[in-house]
Design a protein around this motif. Structure first.
Motif, PDB file in Angstrom:
ATOM      1  N   SER A 117      47.408  -4.839  56.060  1.00  0.00           N
ATOM      2  CA  SER A 117      46.556  -5.476  57.067  1.00  0.00           C
ATOM      3  C   SER A 117      47.430  -6.251  58.049  1.00  0.00           C
ATOM      4  N   ASP A 118      46.835  -6.606  59.179  1.00  0.00           N
ATOM      5  CA  ASP A 118      47.583  -7.366  60.187  1.00  0.00           C
ATOM      6  C   ASP A 118      47.986  -8.748  59.684  1.00  0.00           C
ATOM      7  N   GLY A 119      47.361  -9.193  58.604  1.00  0.00           N
ATOM      8  CA  GLY A 119      47.720 -10.491  58.028  1.00  0.00           C
ATOM      9  C   GLY A 119      49.156 -10.548  57.552  1.00  0.00           C
ATOM     10  N   LEU A 120      49.778  -9.400  57.321  1.00  0.00           N
ATOM     11  CA  LEU A 120      51.195  -9.392  56.928  1.00  0.00           C
ATOM     12  C   LEU A 120      52.082  -9.657  58.135  1.00  0.00           C
ATOM     13  N   VAL A 121      52.052  -8.796  59.118  1.00  0.00           N
ATOM     14  CA  VAL A 121      52.996  -8.896  60.229  1.00  0.00           C
ATOM     15  C   VAL A 121      52.671 -10.025  61.209  1.00  0.00           C
ATOM     16  N   GLU A 122      51.419 -10.454  61.257  1.00  0.00           N
ATOM     17  CA  GLU A 122      51.040 -11.504  62.208  1.00  0.00           C
ATOM     18  C   GLU A 122      51.064 -12.914  61.611  1.00  0.00           C
ATOM     19  N   GLN A 123      51.376 -13.050  60.326  1.00  0.00           N
ATOM     20  CA  GLN A 123      51.404 -14.376  59.703  1.00  0.00           C
ATOM     21  C   GLN A 123      52.504 -15.234  60.330  1.00  0.00           C
TER      22      GLN A 123
ATOM     23  N   ALA B  27      46.896 -17.380  57.434  1.00  0.00           N
ATOM     24  CA  ALA B  27      46.031 -17.448  58.612  1.00  0.00           C
ATOM     25  C   ALA B  27      45.007 -16.312  58.637  1.00  0.00           C
ATOM     26  N   ASP B  28      45.265 -15.231  57.891  1.00  0.00           N
ATOM     27  CA  ASP B  28      44.389 -14.066  57.888  1.00  0.00           C
ATOM     28  C   ASP B  28      44.474 -13.421  56.513  1.00  0.00           C
ATOM     29  N   ASP B  29      43.617 -12.426  56.295  1.00  0.00           N
ATOM     30  CA  ASP B  29      43.655 -11.735  55.006  1.00  0.00           C
ATOM     31  C   ASP B  29      44.978 -11.001  54.837  1.00  0.00           C
ATOM     32  N   LEU B  30      45.332 -10.716  53.586  1.00  0.00           N
ATOM     33  CA  LEU B  30      46.547  -9.974  53.293  1.00  0.00           C
ATOM     34  C   LEU B  30      46.217  -8.840  52.336  1.00  0.00           C
TER      35      LEU B  30
END
Length: 157
Positions: A94-100, A144-147
């Motif tokens: 999910s984007d929660g990985l690269v956007e954290q 900040a977001d799901d992972l």
């Protein structure tokens, strides 16, 4: 039994019928063909995946990609392919990985994820190493977001 692009078109039609204005989703669909040693895939606006061929570092795969799901009912998708010999892994997240972000606002990013995967060779190691590196980068386990991180390996016969 349908080709990935056909399955994606049907999924898009269903998403369009059920989504409201401004609602959409991204999706990566991959089908591993162990006989052909190939990964057939459709990337519907997701872009959050890596390929690690046996004995090679993880990398992003240049692909045409496609429309997000749920926006345009008649959107067309194509099946693309990449070599996938035994020992190769495909990682989707999910984007929660690269956007954290870290406390200073710097995102984890693809380059950092690829660097972490340099020392891994199994799906369990991939997930554990990325999770640990993200926690260290964020300096917290409250993101900040799901992972979500998934890694699949084609085993040797």
């Amino acid at each position: 039994g349908d080709a990935p692009h056909e399955a994606m078109m049907r999924t898009n039609e269903s998403a369009c019928a059920r989504s409201g204005d401004g609602e959409f989703l991204s999706l990566f669909l991959g089908v591993i063909d162990p006989e052909a040693q190939r990964l057939d895939f459709v990337d519907a606006g997701h872009g959050l995946w890596l390929l690690a061929e046996a004995g090679a570092p993880a990398r992003r795969v240049a692909c045409e990609g496609g429309h997000l799901l749920g926006i345009q009912e008649d959107a067309q998708y194509i099946t693309e392919s990449a070599p996938f010999p035994p020992g190769s892994r495909v990682l989707a997240f999910s984007d929660g990985l690269v956007e954290q972000p870290d406390p200073r606002g710097e995102q984890f990013g693809f380059d950092r994820a690829i660097g972490v995967l340099t020392g891994t060779s199994t799906p369990a190691d991939d997930v554990a190493a990325l999770s640990a590196a993200l926690r260290e980068h964020a300096e917290t386990d409250r993101y900040a977001d799901d992972l979500t991180v998934a890694s699949i390996r084609l085993n040797d016969r």
